[in-house]
Design a protein around this motif. Structure first.
Motif, PDB file in Angstrom:
ATOM      1  N   GLN A  68       0.820  -1.210   0.000  1.00  0.00           N
ATOM      2  CA  GLN A  68       0.000   0.000   0.000  1.00  0.00           C
ATOM      3  C   GLN A  68       0.854   1.260   0.000  1.00  0.00           C
ATOM      4  OE1 GLN A  68      -3.053   0.041   2.941  1.00  0.00           O
ATOM      5  NE2 GLN A  68      -3.966   1.889   2.140  1.00  0.00           N
ATOM      6  N   LYS A  69       1.891   1.285   0.842  1.00  0.00           N
ATOM      7  CA  LYS A  69       2.731   2.487   0.897  1.00  0.00           C
ATOM      8  C   LYS A  69       3.986   2.278   0.059  1.00  0.00           C
ATOM      9  CE  LYS A  69       1.516   3.079   5.454  1.00  0.00           C
ATOM     10  NZ  LYS A  69       2.373   2.565   6.509  1.00  0.00           N
ATOM     11  N   TYR A  70       3.867   1.499  -0.985  1.00  0.00           N
ATOM     12  CA  TYR A  70       4.908   1.247  -1.984  1.00  0.00           C
ATOM     13  C   TYR A  70       6.090   0.429  -1.468  1.00  0.00           C
ATOM     14  CZ  TYR A  70       2.405   5.486  -3.354  1.00  0.00           C
ATOM     15  OH  TYR A  70       1.441   6.402  -3.571  1.00  0.00           O
ATOM     16  N   ALA A  71       6.591   0.763  -0.249  1.00  0.00           N
ATOM     17  CA  ALA A  71       7.729   0.044   0.330  1.00  0.00           C
ATOM     18  C   ALA A  71       8.900  -0.066  -0.640  1.00  0.00           C
ATOM     19  CB  ALA A  71       7.298  -1.353   0.810  1.00  0.00           C
ATOM     20  N   LEU A  72       9.211   1.036  -1.316  1.00  0.00           N
ATOM     21  CA  LEU A  72      10.412   1.040  -2.165  1.00  0.00           C
ATOM     22  C   LEU A  72      11.637   1.155  -1.270  1.00  0.00           C
ATOM     23  CD1 LEU A  72       9.222   3.458  -4.986  1.00  0.00           C
ATOM     24  CD2 LEU A  72       9.219   0.959  -4.976  1.00  0.00           C
ATOM     25  N   PHE A  73      12.766   0.628  -1.744  1.00  0.00           N
ATOM     26  CA  PHE A  73      13.984   0.689  -0.937  1.00  0.00           C
ATOM     27  C   PHE A  73      14.631   2.064  -1.121  1.00  0.00           C
ATOM     28  CE2 PHE A  73      13.746  -3.917  -2.261  1.00  0.00           C
ATOM     29  CZ  PHE A  73      13.086  -4.303  -1.110  1.00  0.00           C
TER      30      PHE A  73
ATOM     31  N   GLU B  30      19.154   0.734   5.843  1.00  0.00           N
ATOM     32  CA  GLU B  30      18.188   1.713   6.325  1.00  0.00           C
ATOM     33  C   GLU B  30      18.599   2.301   7.675  1.00  0.00           C
ATOM     34  OE1 GLU B  30      14.974   3.260   5.412  1.00  0.00           O
ATOM     35  OE2 GLU B  30      16.394   2.973   3.780  1.00  0.00           O
ATOM     36  N   ILE B  31      19.174   1.455   8.556  1.00  0.00           N
ATOM     37  CA  ILE B  31      19.492   1.952   9.898  1.00  0.00           C
ATOM     38  C   ILE B  31      20.962   2.350  10.025  1.00  0.00           C
ATOM     39  CG2 ILE B  31      17.634   0.637  10.993  1.00  0.00           C
ATOM     40  CD1 ILE B  31      19.671  -1.389  11.892  1.00  0.00           C
ATOM     41  N   MET B  32      21.693   2.309   8.916  1.00  0.00           N
ATOM     42  CA  MET B  32      23.135   2.610   8.931  1.00  0.00           C
ATOM     43  C   MET B  32      23.459   3.958   9.584  1.00  0.00           C
ATOM     44  SD  MET B  32      25.435   0.703   8.328  1.00  0.00           S
ATOM     45  CE  MET B  32      27.160   0.734   8.529  1.00  0.00           C
ATOM     46  N   PRO B  33      22.731   5.033   9.266  1.00  0.00           N
ATOM     47  CA  PRO B  33      23.073   6.318   9.903  1.00  0.00           C
ATOM     48  C   PRO B  33      23.048   6.210  11.431  1.00  0.00           C
ATOM     49  CG  PRO B  33      21.456   6.642   8.162  1.00  0.00           C
ATOM     50  CD  PRO B  33      21.610   5.160   8.322  1.00  0.00           C
ATOM     51  N   GLY B  34      22.059   5.514  11.972  1.00  0.00           N
ATOM     52  CA  GLY B  34      21.981   5.333  13.422  1.00  0.00           C
ATOM     53  C   GLY B  34      23.146   4.529  13.946  1.00  0.00           C
TER      54      GLY B  34
ATOM     55  N   ARG C  27      12.389   2.576  14.116  1.00  0.00           N
ATOM     56  CA  ARG C  27      11.008   3.059  14.194  1.00  0.00           C
ATOM     57  C   ARG C  27      10.633   3.831  12.946  1.00  0.00           C
ATOM     58  NH1 ARG C  27      11.651   4.852  19.681  1.00  0.00           N
ATOM     59  NH2 ARG C  27      11.244   3.091  21.039  1.00  0.00           N
ATOM     60  N   GLN C  28      11.583   4.611  12.417  1.00  0.00           N
ATOM     61  CA  GLN C  28      11.294   5.402  11.215  1.00  0.00           C
ATOM     62  C   GLN C  28      11.128   4.524   9.987  1.00  0.00           C
ATOM     63  OE1 GLN C  28      14.467   8.230  10.636  1.00  0.00           O
ATOM     64  NE2 GLN C  28      14.099   9.120  12.649  1.00  0.00           N
ATOM     65  N   MET C  29      11.748   3.347  10.018  1.00  0.00           N
ATOM     66  CA  MET C  29      11.754   2.497   8.829  1.00  0.00           C
ATOM     67  C   MET C  29      10.345   1.992   8.524  1.00  0.00           C
ATOM     68  SD  MET C  29      14.065  -0.869   8.189  1.00  0.00           S
ATOM     69  CE  MET C  29      12.955  -1.962   9.038  1.00  0.00           C
ATOM     70  N   ASP C  30       9.994   1.978   7.253  1.00  0.00           N
ATOM     71  CA  ASP C  30       8.702   1.430   6.840  1.00  0.00           C
ATOM     72  C   ASP C  30       8.738  -0.077   7.086  1.00  0.00           C
ATOM     73  OD1 ASP C  30       6.471   0.504   5.601  1.00  0.00           O
ATOM     74  OD2 ASP C  30       6.905   1.385   3.639  1.00  0.00           O
TER      75      ASP C  30
ATOM     76  N   TYR D 256      11.028  -4.716   4.928  1.00  0.00           N
ATOM     77  CA  TYR D 256      11.545  -6.059   5.186  1.00  0.00           C
ATOM     78  C   TYR D 256      10.695  -7.094   4.470  1.00  0.00           C
ATOM     79  CZ  TYR D 256      12.650 -10.240   7.941  1.00  0.00           C
ATOM     80  OH  TYR D 256      12.992 -11.499   8.338  1.00  0.00           O
ATOM     81  N   GLU D 257       9.375  -6.914   4.547  1.00  0.00           N
ATOM     82  CA  GLU D 257       8.476  -7.855   3.883  1.00  0.00           C
ATOM     83  C   GLU D 257       8.618  -7.777   2.373  1.00  0.00           C
ATOM     84  OE1 GLU D 257       4.532  -7.248   5.332  1.00  0.00           O
ATOM     85  OE2 GLU D 257       4.948  -8.352   7.171  1.00  0.00           O
ATOM     86  N   ALA D 258       8.828  -6.560   1.863  1.00  0.00           N
ATOM     87  CA  ALA D 258       9.009  -6.410   0.419  1.00  0.00           C
ATOM     88  C   ALA D 258      10.235  -7.200  -0.030  1.00  0.00           C
ATOM     89  CB  ALA D 258       9.157  -4.938   0.055  1.00  0.00           C
ATOM     90  N   ALA D 259      11.294  -7.156   0.763  1.00  0.00           N
ATOM     91  CA  ALA D 259      12.504  -7.901   0.414  1.00  0.00           C
ATOM     92  C   ALA D 259      12.218  -9.404   0.401  1.00  0.00           C
ATOM     93  CB  ALA D 259      13.620  -7.573   1.394  1.00  0.00           C
ATOM     94  N   LEU D 260      11.500  -9.894   1.409  1.00  0.00           N
ATOM     95  CA  LEU D 260      11.130 -11.317   1.441  1.00  0.00           C
ATOM     96  C   LEU D 260      10.303 -11.658   0.204  1.00  0.00           C
ATOM     97  CD1 LEU D 260       9.981 -12.072   5.097  1.00  0.00           C
ATOM     98  CD2 LEU D 260      12.214 -12.450   4.075  1.00  0.00           C
TER      99      LEU D 260
END
Ligand SMILES: Nc1ncnc2c1ncn2[C@@H]1O[C@H](COP(=O)(O)OP(=O)(O)OP(=O)(O)O)[C@@H](O)[C@H]1O
Ligand SMILES: [Mg+2]
Lengths: 367, 273
Positions: free
Chosen positions: A85-90, B179-183, B151-154, B158-162
């Motif tokens: 839904q929210k695209y989830a692009l990397f 995604e969390i590298m800056p932290g 927390r900021q990460m969509d 992770y599911e999209a990658a799977l």
């Protein structure tokens, strides 16, 4: 349409924290079919989709792909891909690398990857955007990248969870047509989640109407619209007048204080039923003894038609007409036997609660 | 008028904060050993500093310990943050609060208790205990920097990658970590600075041959403040300043892209493919 069953759900149930979200869902999905899950918020559409995608394991029941049970097959081994839904692009990858993501995992040759990515970007009209950062694209463009990325893996089934939810109306309409074209061109199955009934009716081969974790009706858009199986479906698929009635015998129903001839049969004698009449099926005529007469309470211009509210006894009728009667005048309400749709009362009080919620202030009847 | 008064007050505050350091830096170039008379400009103390075996040895110790401890703390902290992120709400809040504890806890308490623990476990005080101690107080900083990034990460990333064919470990490596590298980086840099900076805890957990720089400086000043220490402190101040500037500049660099991201979102309404 090819009638090969590609996915079967058999008695799927799922509870989250003790709350039953899906109650024994049975569903067959066929090859090359455009199936839409339609229902109000929280009815379990996303959960059903996630069970097919492999992100949620059902508590009971079977998920079959091509006749094989896949309940515990992880997402990365299923021949389906998802447009989230929210695209989830990397965000850390550009457009090209996002689309190529699945291909790289398959260890494809660089030249093959380039060819495939170009083909997919062509398909979604994003040629020339390869090097762009996905975070700088507009919503519509991001959506296209998400579709290209999911299609790159050549899935047999594409799952789309409200993919157009975040787009404005104009863009939505365009994307609806494009998605339908893509589906027909690639000849794959689309399972599409939406809570927009118009979207469901325009795009689908099959509409699955859900409410409260249960499937209410499965059918073609025409079936669902013309022959809603119960008051919930009738109300959800468009505006309706829903009145309580009693089926005296086959082809004879009593409601609104009168007896009417109808085209339905097969009910118990004196079975209480819901009578549904669509606002656009009603014609306004001069008052007479042969029709229901009522007082015009309000007339609202809606663009294509006027929405006219007429009170007859305790019933408030909603009528769509291109001509506007005077407020305060008495008019006749006319419809043919074919316009009367009879449905069994819903057993479930929960369903009525959902219905009330949908109705809002525009209730069919007032007791 | 009011503005001027504000500025003046600000100036005073900063002067008060930084005057000791400037005095120290000035003194490190003072030819006289006395701290009160200026007899001429010299680099002597810096030259001597770099010939002082004890100081160089402990500088090396400090750097090695900071590096090893920070790498370990970053690894541990990142994994811990991911674990905490995936906990149920109640346990998560509980664990986060426990994580805060070493930060709030007076250093002296941490130091003494660690020493007692090592002694009880019969671990000889030295490099190992120092590294363990530094890891202990660095881990919370890593966790506190990585958690917000998670927390900021969509969640769907992770599911999209799977979905696209990654196994869970691959999805983790290819999508979650970037995604969390800056932290993770901020946590690592903070660990390094805190480790180099630490005196109290190191004081209780170091062995005879494993003195860190702050300890060496402390023991030197107990006798008489040698101007070499001024030179060393000045160098440390500059080093920390440089790290701070690097950290802030990299934050600033990220800001415009975030703003652009927001702009892109706003544009979405009118935007067309
Ligand atoms: N992982 C989860 N944990 C707990 N509850 C969940 C979880 N996923 C879904 N639910 C609950 O299950 C119910 C159905 O959710 P689902 O997302 O399937 O609804 P939906 O039909 O997709 O609704 P919407 O149109 O709002 O997206 C909701 O009450 C939701 O709160
Ligand atoms: Mg949903």
């Amino acid at each position: 349409m090819d009638k090969n069953k590609i996915i079967e759900l058999k008695g799927i149930s799922k509870a989250f924290n003790g709350e039953q979200v899906l109650k024994s869902v049975d569903l067959d999905i066929h090859d090359k079919e455009f199936v839409t899950f339609l229902g109000p918020s929280g009815c379990g559409k996303t959960t059903t989709l996630r069970i097919i995608g492999g992100f949620v394991t059902p508590d009971s029941g079977e998920v079959l792909f091509n006749g094989k049970k896949v309940n515990h097959v992880p997402p990365y081994k299923r021949p389906v891909n998802t447009v989230f839904q929210k695209y989830a692009l990397f965000p850390h990858l550009n457009v090209y690398e996002n689309v190529a993501f699945g291909l790289r995992l398959k260890k494809m040759k660089e030249t093959e990857i380039a060819a495939k990515v170009a083909e997919m970007l062509d398909l979604v009209n994003l040629r020339g955007y390869e090097k762009r950062s996905v975070t700088l694209l507009s919503g519509g463009q991001q959506q296209r990248v998400a579709i290209a990325r999911a299609l790159c893996n050549e899935p047999k089934v594409l799952l789309l969870d409200e993919p157009l939810g975040a787009l404005d109306l104009q863009l939505r309409k365009e994307m609806q047509i494009e998605l339908k074209k893509i589906q027909q061109r690639l000849e794959i199955t689309f399972i599409y989640v939406t809570h927009d009934q118009e979207e469901a009716l325009t795009m689908s081969d099959t509409v699955v109407v859900m409410n409260g974790g249960e499937i209410q009706q499965i059918g073609t858009p025409q079936d669902i619209y013309n022959e809603p199986i119960n008051a919930f479906v009738a109300k959800f698929i468009g505006e309706s007048n829903i009145l309580p009635g009693i089926m005296h015998e086959d082809y004879k129903v009593e409601f609104a204080g009168d007896n009417f001839v109808c085209v339905d049969k097969g009910f118990r004698p004196l079975e209480p039923v819901d009578v549904v009449i669509r606002p656009e099926d009603i014609t306004i005529c001069p008052p007479s003894d042969t029709v229901i007469n009522g007082l015009v309470e309000s007339v609202i211009f809606k663009g294509v038609h006027y929405e006219i509210m007429v009170r007859a006894y305790s019933d408030l009728w909603k009528i769509h007409s291109t001509k506007a009667p005077e407020v305060g005048s008495v008019v006749g309400i006319d419809f043919t036997p074919e316009d009367i749709h009879i449905m069994r009362k819903m057993e479930n009080s929960e369903d009525y609660a959902a219905l009330d919620h949908l109705n809002g202030e525009e209730a069919g009847t007032i007791d | 008028m009011r503005k001027l008064a504000n500025r003046f007050y600000m100036g005073l505050v900063f002067l008060f904060l930084y005057i000791p350091i400037f005095v120290l830096i000035a003194n490190s170039f003072n030819a006289s050993k006395s701290r009160t008379v200026w007899t001429g400009f010299t680099f002597d103390w810096y030259r001597k500093l770099f010939h002082n075996e004890t100081i160089l040895k402990s500088l090396l110790n400090t750097l090695i310990i900071a590096l090893i401890a920070s790498v370990l703390a970053t690894l541990l902290g990142t994994l811990a943050a991911i674990g905490i992120y995936n906990m149920k709400k109640f346990t998560r809040n509980l664990v986060i609060n426990i994580t805060y504890l070493p930060i709030i806890n007076p250093e002296i308490v941490t130091g003494v208790s660690l020493m007692l623990l090592f002694v009880a476990l019969k671990i000889e005080l030295g490099y190992v205990t120092l590294i363990l101690a530094h890891v202990t107080f660095c881990v919370p900083y890593v966790i506190l920097n990585v958690l917000p990034k998670l927390r900021q990460m969509d969640n769907n990333l992770y599911e999209a990658a799977l979905d696209l064919g990654c196994t869970p470990p691959m999805a983790f490596r290819k999508v979650v970590i970037p995604e969390i590298m800056p932290g993770i980086m901020t946590g690592f840099l903070m660990s390094i600075t805190y480790s180099i900076d630490d005196f109290v805890i190191s004081y209780f957990t170091h062995g005879a041959t494993s003195q860190t720089l702050p300890i060496t400086i402390f023991s030197m000043t107990r006798r008489k403040v040698s101007p070499e220490v001024n030179a060393l402190s000045a160098l440390l101040f500059v080093a920390i300043l440089v790290i701070m500037i690097i950290m802030n500049v990299s934050e600033m660099r990220k800001l415009p892209s975030d703003q652009r991201r927001r702009a892109a979102k706003a544009e979405k309404k009118g935007g067309r493919a």
